[in-house]
Scaffold this active site. Structure first.
Site, mmCIF file in Angstrom:
data_model
loop_
_atom_site.group_PDB
_atom_site.id
_atom_site.type_symbol
_atom_site.label_atom_id
_atom_site.label_comp_id
_atom_site.label_asym_id
_atom_site.label_seq_id
_atom_site.Cartn_x
_atom_site.Cartn_y
_atom_site.Cartn_z
ATOM 1 N N HIS A 1 -7.573 7.525 17.659
ATOM 2 C CA HIS A 1 -6.509 8.163 18.076
ATOM 3 C C HIS A 1 -5.383 7.196 18.736
ATOM 4 C CE1 HIS A 1 -8.817 12.059 17.335
ATOM 5 N NE2 HIS A 1 -7.762 12.209 16.564
ATOM 6 N N ARG B 1 -0.341 13.651 2.408
ATOM 7 C CA ARG B 1 -1.785 13.884 2.637
ATOM 8 C C ARG B 1 -1.916 15.342 3.272
ATOM 9 N NH1 ARG B 1 -1.731 8.083 3.921
ATOM 10 N NH2 ARG B 1 -3.510 6.947 2.937
ATOM 11 N N ARG C 1 -0.459 15.832 -2.320
ATOM 12 C CA ARG C 1 -1.966 15.582 -2.592
ATOM 13 C C ARG C 1 -2.814 16.817 -2.056
ATOM 14 N NH1 ARG C 1 -5.215 10.643 -0.648
ATOM 15 N NH2 ARG C 1 -5.369 11.704 1.379
ATOM 16 N N GLU D 1 -8.720 6.433 -7.703
ATOM 17 C CA GLU D 1 -8.900 5.607 -6.443
ATOM 18 C C GLU D 1 -10.445 5.354 -6.614
ATOM 19 O OE1 GLU D 1 -8.072 7.838 -3.275
ATOM 20 O OE2 GLU D 1 -8.434 9.779 -4.158
ATOM 21 N N ASN E 1 -6.808 2.107 -1.230
ATOM 22 C CA ASN E 1 -7.792 2.250 -0.033
ATOM 23 C C ASN E 1 -9.284 2.457 -0.395
ATOM 24 O OD1 ASN E 1 -5.439 1.607 1.486
ATOM 25 N ND2 ASN E 1 -5.220 3.854 2.164
ATOM 26 N N ASP E 2 -9.385 3.699 -1.213
ATOM 27 C CA ASP E 2 -10.366 3.911 -1.736
ATOM 28 C C ASP E 2 -11.090 3.100 -2.996
ATOM 29 O OD1 ASP E 2 -11.723 5.812 -0.107
ATOM 30 O OD2 ASP E 2 -10.121 7.260 -0.754
ATOM 31 N N ARG F 1 -14.905 1.766 4.218
ATOM 32 C CA ARG F 1 -13.695 1.265 4.828
ATOM 33 C C ARG F 1 -13.476 1.696 6.354
ATOM 34 N NH1 ARG F 1 -9.754 5.852 2.003
ATOM 35 N NH2 ARG F 1 -8.345 5.804 3.769
ATOM 36 N N CYS G 1 -0.060 4.006 -3.933
ATOM 37 C CA CYS G 1 0.216 4.516 -2.655
ATOM 38 C C CYS G 1 -0.857 4.121 -1.454
ATOM 39 C CB CYS G 1 0.146 6.247 -2.722
ATOM 40 S SG CYS G 1 -1.423 6.904 -3.289
HETATM 41 C C1 PEP Z 1 -6.177 5.546 -0.815
HETATM 42 O O1 PEP Z 1 -7.481 5.867 -0.991
HETATM 43 O O2 PEP Z 1 -5.462 4.551 -1.017
HETATM 44 C C2 PEP Z 1 -5.445 6.502 -0.473
HETATM 45 C C3 PEP Z 1 -3.957 6.507 -0.445
HETATM 46 O O3 PEP Z 1 -5.586 7.704 -0.096
HETATM 47 P P1 PEP Z 1 -6.509 7.826 1.582
HETATM 48 O O4 PEP Z 1 -5.960 6.534 2.244
HETATM 49 O O5 PEP Z 1 -5.857 9.032 2.132
HETATM 50 O O6 PEP Z 1 -7.858 8.045 1.182
HETATM 51 MG MG MG Z 2 -8.255 7.957 -0.815
#
Ligand code: PEP
Ligand code: MG
Length: 550
Positions: free
Chosen positions: A188, A295, A331, A430, A453-454, A464, A501
């Site tokens: 945090h 989100r 989302r 993703e 990211n995923d 991650r 994104c």
């Molecule tokens: C991603 O996975 O790139 C994404 C935007 O979703 P989150 O980071 O919330 O998993």
């Molecule tokens: Mg994701």
């Protein structure tokens, strides 16, 4: 000059004197007392006062850093009201004839050890919270100083670690940067640093023995480096960099109101990622052209029970109305893995990132999903809402989603409730599975948004959340870039748009490649909107030589 290394949590250059924050709690020794009732009453008073202080901190944080970040102080209040916690303190008071501060200290240590030994990352991170909140009560019992900031001069704050309650107490005008020996990028405190726009470094190999207190230092938040007593050459260099930074930020303000178009005339949609209605001011101040990723799971994470349809509807409606007709992509719930809420009662899993998360939870617990869909459709009558589904891996999942959403729409029709019948519905790409069948998926949906990211995590098989695997992480892995290209091509062949994104969308080092690939939209944190617009305006896609063998 001493050079210390750490991990960057937030960029920027800070120059100033070091102020070491030492936690000055006395060691709590066992002292026998016969007056247990008086000790119970001391504990209750201290606990009540701590709860009042936490409420004030919550209100302060709410104004400064938004509800999502402030919610930690509600969690702290809940901990102090927790029956197991208070029973533990009272048990020690009654059974051992101890003082209130000793009983709280023992409870702190027991709960800290219990949370730290849990395998679930979310529960593990509660260990720091229970320590923080117990120490607040002990400080009150010991009449110790509660404020960690008594500085009247803006300083570089150096500490072993900073609890969220400490980070939020820092007077932003008196903090040039903060550096901690411990901490993680997902804590945090790290999130608060980013929201506060303060250069921050964690995991720094910096001495905390007082020998550096008051010394001049430079924090290079971009590279995760702290220079103590820098030589004049470096000091001049960094000062120039800092001035350049400020100058660039001011220049960027001139880009507000401008269209985001490459120099060869390609229009790119530049959207913002948010997690809370509090972020809307940043979205508007930074001139985002819409919201590319809301989100929605943060609405659930801030609560102790399922948010009702009405609560959700109000939130989605507010976002749609505040964006006055601009696109708002919401989302659906992406809970599970690192994002856990107790009231979902999810089973503990061996591999949570590969388990029941995101759309899988919604398809398994359809009432939760339907409640959210009803709220979303109803709010779609008030602005340009689009719905996006996370973690898709197959066409069958989309068919199942469509069946459920048709049921929800039928229900709304029967009740005469209006909604946007042309609402756009898209999916996140993703998972490698989704990327590889994106030709088929594109025929089923209105748009794609690539969650890098995923997609990176699942493609490279790198958790991650796990910094130990950092060395095996390749930022622009060819496999990921090839998949992005495949997804964009398949989207365009089928007449739909594809955006990015994930965090890669905000990485200016890869913007040209993404534009050359043909990405239509980029959705990034609000503070990255103007730097990215600047980059796009200066890019000529017809002239880019790709560095990767796509
Ligand atoms: C991603 O996975 O790139 C994404 C935007 O979703 P989150 O980071 O919330 O998993
Ligand atoms: Mg994701």
């Amino acid at each position: 000059m001493i050079k210390c290394l750490g991990k960057s949590v937030f960029g920027g250059i800070a120059v100033g004197r070091i102020k070491i924050i030492q936690k000055s709690l006395k060691e709590i020794k066992y002292v026998k007392t016969d007056n247990t009732d008086a000790e119970i009453s001391r504990f209750n008073h201290a606990r009540d006062r701590a709860i009042r202080e936490l409420q004030k901190l919550y209100e302060k944080a709410l104004k400064e850093v938004g509800e999502q970040n402030a919610s930690i102080f509600h969690i702290h209040q809940m901990m102090l009201n927790d029956v197991d916690y208070t029973n533990s303190v009272e048990g020690i008071l009654r059974n051992q004839g101890a003082t209130a501060e000793f009983a709280v200290a023992v409870t702190r240590d027991n709960f800290y050890n219990m949370f730290s030994s849990m395998s679930d990352d979310y529960m593990k991170s509660r260990a720091a919270d229970v320590k923080d909140v117990s120490e607040r009560v002990i400080r009150i019992l010991c009449h110790a100083e509660t404020s960690i900031m008594d500085s009247k001069i803006p300083s570089i704050i150096v500490a072993d670690d900073l609890a969220p309650s400490e980070a939020v107490q820092l007077d932003k005008d008196m903090v040039l940067a903060f550096v901690t020996v411990h901490g993680s990028s997902n804590s945090h405190t790290a999130i608060l640093a980013r929201t506060m726009n303060i250069p921050a470094i964690i995991g720094a190999d910096i001495p905390l023995d007082g020998s550096i207190n008051g010394k001049m230092a430079i924090v290079d938040g971009y590279n995760g480096v702290i220079y103590i007593e820098p030589d004049s050459r470096l000091a001049n260099e960094m000062q120039l960099k800092q001035e350049e930074d400020l100058f660039k930020k001011r220049l960027l303000l001139k880009l507000k109101g401008k269209d985001t178009v490459t120099s060869d005339g390609k229009k790119i949609k530049l959207y913002a990622n948010i997690g809370d209605t509090k972020d809307l001011t940043l979205v508007i101040d930074n001139d985002a052209e819409g919201i590319g990723l809301f989100r929605s799971e943060f609405i659930y994470l801030r609560k102790n029970s399922f948010p009702t349809e009405e609560e959700q509807f109000e939130i989605y409606k507010t976002v749609a109305e505040k964006l006055s007709g601009k696109q708002v992509i919401i989302r659906t719930l992406d809970i599970g893995a690192d994002k856990q809420a107790d009231y979902f009662h999810l089973d503990k899993e061996e591999n949570p990132a590969l388990g029941l998360r995101a759309i899988r939870i919604c398809l398994t617990n359809q009432e939760i999903f339907k409640t959210q869909l009803r709220a979303l459709y109803k709010a779609s009558a008030f602005g340009q809402i689009a719905i996006m589904y996370p973690l898709i891996t197959s066409v069958e999942e989309i068919k199942e989603i469509k069946k459920i959403s048709e049921e929800v729409k039928k229900e709304l029709d029967e009740k005469g409730i209006s909604y946007n019948r042309d609402i756009k519905e898209g999916i996140m790409i993703e998972t490698p599975a989704a990327a590889l069948i994106s030709d088929k998926l594109a025929k089923e949906v209105d748009f794609f948004s690539i969650g890098t990211n995923d997609l990176s995590q699942y493609t490279m098989a790198i958790d991650r959340q796990n910094s130990k695997a950092d060395r095996f992480y390749t930022p622009y892995h060819l496999a990921v870039l090839r998949m992005i290209k495949m997804v964009v091509d398949n989207a365009h062949k089928n007449g739909i748009r594809a955006g990015v994104c994930g965090e890669m969308g905000a990485d200016l080092n890869i913007t040209e490649t993404l534009l050359k690939i043909g990405v239509d939209e980029l959705s990034v944190s609000p503070s990255m909107i103007l730097p990215l617009r600047d980059k796009i305006l200066k890019t000529d896609t017809s002239n880019i030589e790709l560095q990767y063998d796509l």
